[in-house]
Every structure is written in C-alpha cells, then in structure tokens.
Design a protein around this motif. Sequence first.
Motif, PDB file in Angstrom:
ATOM      1  N   UNK A   1      -9.472 -25.075  13.057  1.00  0.00           N
ATOM      2  CA  UNK A   1     -10.210 -24.965  11.805  1.00  0.00           C
ATOM      3  C   UNK A   1     -11.068 -23.712  11.769  1.00  0.00           C
ATOM      4  N   UNK A   2     -11.577 -23.306  12.932  1.00  0.00           N
ATOM      5  CA  UNK A   2     -12.408 -22.102  12.991  1.00  0.00           C
ATOM      6  C   UNK A   2     -11.593 -20.843  12.709  1.00  0.00           C
ATOM      7  N   UNK A   3     -10.275 -20.910  12.881  1.00  0.00           N
ATOM      8  CA  UNK A   3      -9.429 -19.756  12.569  1.00  0.00           C
ATOM      9  C   UNK A   3      -9.586 -19.330  11.121  1.00  0.00           C
ATOM     10  N   UNK A   4     -10.012 -20.279  10.262  1.00  0.00           N
ATOM     11  CA  UNK A   4     -10.175 -19.944   8.846  1.00  0.00           C
ATOM     12  C   UNK A   4     -11.327 -18.978   8.634  1.00  0.00           C
ATOM     13  N   UNK A   5     -12.197 -18.836   9.628  1.00  0.00           N
ATOM     14  CA  UNK A   5     -13.332 -17.932   9.478  1.00  0.00           C
ATOM     15  C   UNK A   5     -12.929 -16.471   9.634  1.00  0.00           C
ATOM     16  N   UNK A   6     -11.811 -16.235  10.315  1.00  0.00           N
ATOM     17  CA  UNK A   6     -11.455 -14.853  10.628  1.00  0.00           C
ATOM     18  C   UNK A   6     -10.080 -14.440  10.119  1.00  0.00           C
ATOM     19  N   UNK A   7      -9.228 -15.389   9.803  1.00  0.00           N
ATOM     20  CA  UNK A   7      -7.865 -15.055   9.404  1.00  0.00           C
ATOM     21  C   UNK A   7      -7.637 -15.328   7.929  1.00  0.00           C
ATOM     22  N   UNK A   8      -6.608 -14.693   7.378  1.00  0.00           N
ATOM     23  CA  UNK A   8      -6.115 -15.043   6.064  1.00  0.00           C
ATOM     24  C   UNK A   8      -5.385 -16.369   6.240  1.00  0.00           C
ATOM     25  N   UNK A   9      -5.839 -17.403   5.560  1.00  0.00           N
ATOM     26  CA  UNK A   9      -5.317 -18.726   5.882  1.00  0.00           C
ATOM     27  C   UNK A   9      -4.836 -19.468   4.646  1.00  0.00           C
ATOM     28  N   UNK A  10      -4.059 -20.506   4.903  1.00  0.00           N
ATOM     29  CA  UNK A  10      -3.488 -21.349   3.859  1.00  0.00           C
ATOM     30  C   UNK A  10      -4.397 -22.563   3.698  1.00  0.00           C
ATOM     31  N   UNK A  11      -5.198 -22.617   2.632  1.00  0.00           N
ATOM     32  CA  UNK A  11      -6.204 -23.669   2.493  1.00  0.00           C
ATOM     33  C   UNK A  11      -5.571 -25.052   2.392  1.00  0.00           C
ATOM     34  N   UNK A  12      -4.385 -25.159   1.771  1.00  0.00           N
ATOM     35  CA  UNK A  12      -3.718 -26.457   1.658  1.00  0.00           C
ATOM     36  C   UNK A  12      -3.332 -26.973   3.035  1.00  0.00           C
ATOM     37  N   UNK A  13      -2.794 -26.086   3.865  1.00  0.00           N
ATOM     38  CA  UNK A  13      -2.402 -26.476   5.214  1.00  0.00           C
ATOM     39  C   UNK A  13      -3.630 -26.864   6.041  1.00  0.00           C
ATOM     40  N   UNK A  14      -4.735 -26.125   5.859  1.00  0.00           N
ATOM     41  CA  UNK A  14      -5.965 -26.434   6.583  1.00  0.00           C
ATOM     42  C   UNK A  14      -6.440 -27.853   6.255  1.00  0.00           C
ATOM     43  N   UNK A  15      -6.383 -28.226   4.984  1.00  0.00           N
ATOM     44  CA  UNK A  15      -6.854 -29.546   4.585  1.00  0.00           C
ATOM     45  C   UNK A  15      -5.942 -30.648   5.105  1.00  0.00           C
ATOM     46  N   UNK A  16      -4.634 -30.366   5.187  1.00  0.00           N
ATOM     47  CA  UNK A  16      -3.721 -31.345   5.783  1.00  0.00           C
ATOM     48  C   UNK A  16      -3.989 -31.491   7.277  1.00  0.00           C
ATOM     49  N   UNK A  17      -4.281 -30.389   7.934  1.00  0.00           N
ATOM     50  CA  UNK A  17      -4.624 -30.463   9.357  1.00  0.00           C
ATOM     51  C   UNK A  17      -5.886 -31.297   9.553  1.00  0.00           C
ATOM     52  N   UNK A  18      -6.833 -31.138   8.629  1.00  0.00           N
ATOM     53  CA  UNK A  18      -8.093 -31.873   8.721  1.00  0.00           C
ATOM     54  C   UNK A  18      -7.851 -33.383   8.698  1.00  0.00           C
ATOM     55  N   UNK A  19      -7.018 -33.872   7.766  1.00  0.00           N
ATOM     56  CA  UNK A  19      -6.792 -35.318   7.704  1.00  0.00           C
ATOM     57  C   UNK A  19      -6.004 -35.800   8.925  1.00  0.00           C
ATOM     58  N   UNK A  20      -5.082 -34.980   9.425  1.00  0.00           N
ATOM     59  CA  UNK A  20      -4.331 -35.366  10.614  1.00  0.00           C
ATOM     60  C   UNK A  20      -5.243 -35.451  11.833  1.00  0.00           C
TER      61      UNK A  20
END
Length: 244
Positions: free
Chosen positions: A22-41
């Motif tokens: 999740x911290x990768x979102x602080x420094x990388x260009x990221x896919x917010x939809x994928x991040x939120x799916x990772x969060x629930x998993x």
Amino acid sequence: MSDNALSTTERESRLLRALVQLADTLVDDYDVVDVLHRLVEHCVHLLDATAAGLMLSDQHGGLRVVAYSSAQTHMLELFQLQASEGPCMDCVHSGEAVLVADLTTEVRRWPRFAPRAVEEGFASVHAVPMRLRRETGLLNDEDLLVVRALADTATIGILQERAIRRGEVVTEQLQTALNSRVVIEQAKGVLAFAGDIEMEQAFHTLRSYARNGGRRLADVARELVVGELRPEDLLSVRRRPSDV
C-alpha cells in the motif's frame, strides 16, 4: 477465529508486506482500483474474516461499491445501498467505526439488512471509515489497529501530495475509480461468458493479465469490452500466488 487463523508471527509478516504494497502508492504511479481491491483482500486474510467490501462516496455524495472480496459481499453491499441501512451507511454518516458482534441483536436497528445478512451466513459485521487525522471506534484492540493501519495507509496514498496540489484532483481521481468499476464489471461479464467461468475467477484473470503486463486494470477492461483485446488473450493467463 477459524482453524486457519494466522499465528502472531505470520500475521505480523503479512501485515508488513501489506503495508509495503500500500505504501508503494506514495511513490509510484499506481492503479487506485487495484489498490482498493488489495485493501479488502488484506483485510480478509489479516483479520480471518469471511469477506470484506469497500464503498466510496461519489461527487454527488452518494455511495457506490468499489471493491469486494466475493460476489456474496458485493450483493450484500448493494443491498445496503438499496435498503439505505446497514453498518456501512451508519459508518459513513457518523464518521465512526460500527462494530457489531451479533447481527441477530440488531434487527430493530437494521430491519431489512440484518435478517438478510444473517440469511447469507454472516454472524457479525464491522465497518471502519477511511479517514485522515481523526480516530474512531473499537474492534478487538489489535484487530482495530490492523484495520486502521491498512485503511489509513490506503487513504494517505489516495491523498498523496502530488494528487492534492489542487483539491479537485482528489475528487476526479476517486470519480475515475468509481467510473472504472463499471467497465471492469462489463469486462468480467465478457470473460465469464467466453470462458464459462465464475465472475470472481474472471476478475482474477483480468487482474493477472493487467499486472503481468504492467498495465492499469481499467485500461485492460476497456480494451476487452470494445474488442481491442480478445477474451482468449486473457484466459491464457493463470493467477499466480503472489497476486494475493
């Protein structure tokens, strides 16, 4: 807790890996939809929960389901929206965590949602807001710290400095995630039909293809829906253990 509950060491190790992802979102260009799916998993695995889902508020203040760990959870989240009652609705309106150990005691509070959730096999529910700076509520103290850590880290990623130089960028980013959800659902349907597979398997196939190619989930979904990608191109991809 089930027989498959993680040991303390395993849980700490998995939590660290989750926070790093999740911290990768602080420094990388990221896919917010994928991040939120990772969060629930991560919530499912770290809390030994049956399922998890996530809602976001859209530009008009309405709630929409954006991520979920199972089709059953998706339907239950949608039912909350239709019935205008349930833990997520209360959580959003109050800004506080909603912690219910026994759903059968909450029929008067949620006359439509509680019986439906019990019928679907859920015994308890917990809803935690994704907030910045203000703290909320109580689960088991240790579990609540885990949920807060995951939710707060994901929230910080969404609200990172480069995305909030102008306030409207945050709203646009979240709206993009909500809009992407629609095309992703369409793409799941295309894959499920073409491969004669369950919708959840179709989603994991779609996500594996996007990750393996270093591409955004919504972009791959859109290409599949408009015919720029063939279902066979994605169905040949097998989900790897690291995708969880």
